[in-house]
Design an enzyme around this catalytic site. Structure first.
Site, short mmCIF file in Angstrom:
data_model
loop_
_atom_site.label_atom_id
_atom_site.label_comp_id
_atom_site.label_asym_id
_atom_site.label_seq_id
_atom_site.Cartn_x
_atom_site.Cartn_y
_atom_site.Cartn_z
N GLY A 1 33.16 -32.58 -49.73
CA GLY A 1 34.47 -32.23 -50.11
C GLY A 1 35.14 -31.76 -48.89
O GLY A 1 34.71 -31.37 -47.68
N ARG B 1 32.86 -39.56 -52.06
CA ARG B 1 31.46 -39.43 -52.56
C ARG B 1 31.13 -40.95 -52.88
O ARG B 1 32.01 -41.75 -53.29
CB ARG B 1 31.37 -38.75 -53.86
CG ARG B 1 32.33 -37.22 -53.82
CD ARG B 1 31.33 -36.02 -53.67
NE ARG B 1 32.61 -35.01 -53.74
CZ ARG B 1 32.30 -33.95 -53.07
NH1 ARG B 1 31.09 -33.49 -52.48
NH2 ARG B 1 33.02 -32.88 -53.46
N ASP C 1 25.40 -30.35 -47.38
CA ASP C 1 23.85 -30.63 -47.46
C ASP C 1 23.81 -32.17 -48.33
O ASP C 1 22.75 -32.73 -47.76
CB ASP C 1 22.99 -29.57 -48.43
CG ASP C 1 23.73 -29.45 -49.69
OD1 ASP C 1 24.83 -29.88 -50.13
OD2 ASP C 1 23.16 -28.87 -50.27
N THR D 1 32.45 -27.63 -45.11
CA THR D 1 32.46 -27.26 -46.39
C THR D 1 32.84 -25.94 -46.59
O THR D 1 32.46 -25.01 -46.12
CB THR D 1 31.09 -27.51 -47.34
OG1 THR D 1 31.15 -26.97 -48.61
CG2 THR D 1 29.99 -27.06 -46.48
N ASP E 1 32.42 -24.22 -48.96
CA ASP E 1 31.17 -23.16 -49.76
C ASP E 1 30.46 -22.13 -49.02
O ASP E 1 29.96 -21.23 -49.60
CB ASP E 1 30.47 -23.90 -50.67
CG ASP E 1 31.41 -24.62 -51.82
OD1 ASP E 1 32.39 -24.29 -52.06
OD2 ASP E 1 31.05 -25.84 -52.43
N ASP F 1 27.43 -22.68 -48.13
CA ASP F 1 26.25 -22.50 -48.82
C ASP F 1 25.08 -23.33 -47.98
O ASP F 1 23.93 -23.55 -48.63
CB ASP F 1 26.14 -23.04 -50.15
CG ASP F 1 26.84 -24.53 -50.00
OD1 ASP F 1 27.18 -25.19 -49.12
OD2 ASP F 1 26.51 -25.25 -51.27
N ARG G 1 30.73 -23.21 -57.23
CA ARG G 1 29.85 -23.64 -58.38
C ARG G 1 28.38 -23.03 -58.40
O ARG G 1 28.04 -22.66 -59.51
CB ARG G 1 29.62 -25.22 -58.22
CG ARG G 1 30.80 -25.95 -59.33
CD ARG G 1 30.28 -27.40 -59.39
NE ARG G 1 29.86 -27.89 -58.12
CZ ARG G 1 30.65 -28.62 -57.29
NH1 ARG G 1 31.75 -29.26 -57.92
NH2 ARG G 1 30.11 -29.18 -56.16
P1 ATP Z 1 29.99 -30.53 -50.27
O1 ATP Z 1 29.20 -29.02 -50.22
O2 ATP Z 1 31.60 -30.06 -49.83
O3 ATP Z 1 29.97 -30.94 -51.61
P2 ATP Z 1 28.19 -32.49 -49.44
O4 ATP Z 1 28.05 -33.32 -48.09
O5 ATP Z 1 27.26 -31.88 -49.99
O6 ATP Z 1 29.58 -31.48 -49.24
P3 ATP Z 1 27.65 -34.60 -51.42
O7 ATP Z 1 28.91 -35.06 -52.58
O8 ATP Z 1 26.84 -33.73 -52.18
O9 ATP Z 1 28.69 -33.53 -50.66
O10 ATP Z 1 27.55 -35.66 -50.54
C1 ATP Z 1 27.95 -36.67 -49.93
C2 ATP Z 1 27.78 -37.94 -50.00
O11 ATP Z 1 26.29 -37.97 -49.29
C3 ATP Z 1 27.14 -38.44 -51.21
O12 ATP Z 1 28.66 -38.98 -51.97
C4 ATP Z 1 26.11 -39.62 -51.03
O13 ATP Z 1 27.02 -40.68 -50.50
C5 ATP Z 1 25.60 -38.92 -49.83
N1 ATP Z 1 24.17 -38.39 -50.40
C6 ATP Z 1 23.94 -37.16 -51.14
N2 ATP Z 1 22.99 -36.92 -51.65
C7 ATP Z 1 22.17 -38.19 -50.93
C8 ATP Z 1 20.81 -38.62 -51.17
N3 ATP Z 1 20.06 -37.78 -51.71
N4 ATP Z 1 20.65 -39.87 -50.62
C9 ATP Z 1 21.44 -40.59 -49.87
N5 ATP Z 1 22.65 -40.35 -49.92
C10 ATP Z 1 23.25 -38.98 -50.13
#
Ligand code: ATP
Length: 322
Positions: free
Chosen positions: A11, A72, A103, A126, A128, A130, A172
């Site tokens: 995000g 994503r 994360d 992010t 959030d 978190d 969330r």
């Molecule tokens: P936010 O907290 O804002 O959602 P985030 O980094 O947690 O940020 P995610 O959508 O969970 O956002 O992850 C971003 C991208 O990281 C995913 O679209 C994917 O490409 C990659 N990713 C997440 N989990 C995995 C995983 N287990 N293995 C490989 N790539 C991953």
């Protein structure tokens, strides 16, 4: 290290641009070239890399969103996808990567480094808040300020018409935005996913407020609250208690946008610089953060595995002052 890459992922959060700027300018100071990867892991797989020089990050410190865009990417979750990404990084001679995200982003980075060896350093970004091992995350403070500004306006109209407002904020799985903004706006109650919501006690609280001649009330509801979100909680309350005219406002994506706050700009600048210096020192698979005013590094493993806990003292504070 001669050339590094930077990307923003997950995000979007206000302050990501300030972090990209700090990464680019710090790297250039060390005579390291920088490429920006557009649309995070999707761009890494497709080879959407753009060279970034000093001027390409001018005039972005104050801008929300991210000039590198975010995305994503399901394909990166597969080993085939990650192999394509590795081939692109090698093609562009990238020696290390700064990942700005949450994360999920760091989980992907950690798996990738294990498979392909290219080091990643993370900057937490992010709204959030978190991530474990952080006091501060890029974007959180700006999102809080956006919520506060909106709720202050809602309070004016709530007061003018004796209204009870349920304001839904992002979160969330985590109630950080709800709890902190709830304290800052003087909410009558804060409903978060980490604690069970009892409609009866909420109504009791409203009745006590009425007995104290309160003419309007604000309830902050995190979107992931177990009561079912602001509309659902409002419906349940209205069924049993309709002294006030009840209204619901869902703040939604305005919480992501806008100019980053002073705190987020400074934090993003500190972390962007720290991330590049960490790569140059040979660090990998760690997330930079500021704790007690000092830059610290937390391993991706720790940051991903544990959940940031809600601060019980703040929860008590919100309740006791309402
Ligand atoms: P936010 O907290 O804002 O959602 P985030 O980094 O947690 O940020 P995610 O959508 O969970 O956002 O992850 C971003 C991208 O990281 C995913 O679209 C994917 O490409 C990659 N990713 C997440 N989990 C995995 C995983 N287990 N293995 C490989 N790539 C991953």
């Amino acid at each position: 290290m001669n050339r590094i890459a930077v990307f923003t992922s997950g995000g979007d959060a206000p302050g990501m641009n300030a972090c990209v700027r700090a990464v680019v300018r710090t790297a250039l100071l060390h005579n390291v070239e920088v490429y920006g990867i557009v649309r995070a892991y999707s761009g890494m797989i497709s080879g959407d890399f753009i060279p970034l020089d000093f001027n390409s990050v001018s005039n972005i410190i104050q801008r929300g969103g991210t000039i590198l865009k975010s995305a994503r990417c399901e394909e990166f979750r597969t080993s085939e996808g990650r192999a394509k990404a590795a081939a692109q990084l090698k093609k562009f001679n990238i020696d290390g990567v700064v990942a700005i995200g949450g994360d999920g982003t760091f989980t992907g980075a950690q798996i990738f480094t294990k498979e392909h060896g290219i080091p990643f350093i993370g900057c937490p970004g992010t709204i959030d808040n978190d991530l474990f091992g952080t006091d501060n995350i890029i974007g959180y403070d700006s999102a809080l300020n956006t919520v506060i500004e909106a709720v202050d306006k809602i309070r004016d109209t709530a007061d003018a018409h004796d209204r009870l407002f349920f304001v839904e904020v992002m979160g969330r799985d985590a109630g950080f935005i709800a709890l902190r903004s709830g304290i800052a706006v003087g909410a009558d109650a804060v409903l978060i996913p980490e604690t069970e919501t009892f409609v009866d006690s909420l109504i009791e609280r409203l009745k006590i407020g009425k007995a104290h001649h309160k003419t309007s009330s604000i309830i902050i509801v995190a979107e992931g609250d177990d009561g079912g979100g602001a509309y659902e909680v409002a419906r349940k309350v209205k069924e049993q208690y309709n002294y006030y005219e009840t209204k619901v406002t869902v703040l939604g994506h305005i919480q992501r946008g806008g100019s980053p706050s002073a705190s987020d700009r400074v934090l993003a600048s500190i972390l962007g610089k720290a991330a590049v210096e960490a790569l140059l020192k040979g660090k990998k698979n760690e997330m930079a953060d500021v704790i007690n005013r000092k830059v610290v590094f937390t391993s991706f493993t720790k940051a991903i595995k544990h959940h940031q806990q809600i601060n019980k003292d703040l929860l008590n504070l919100a309740e006791s002052l309402a």
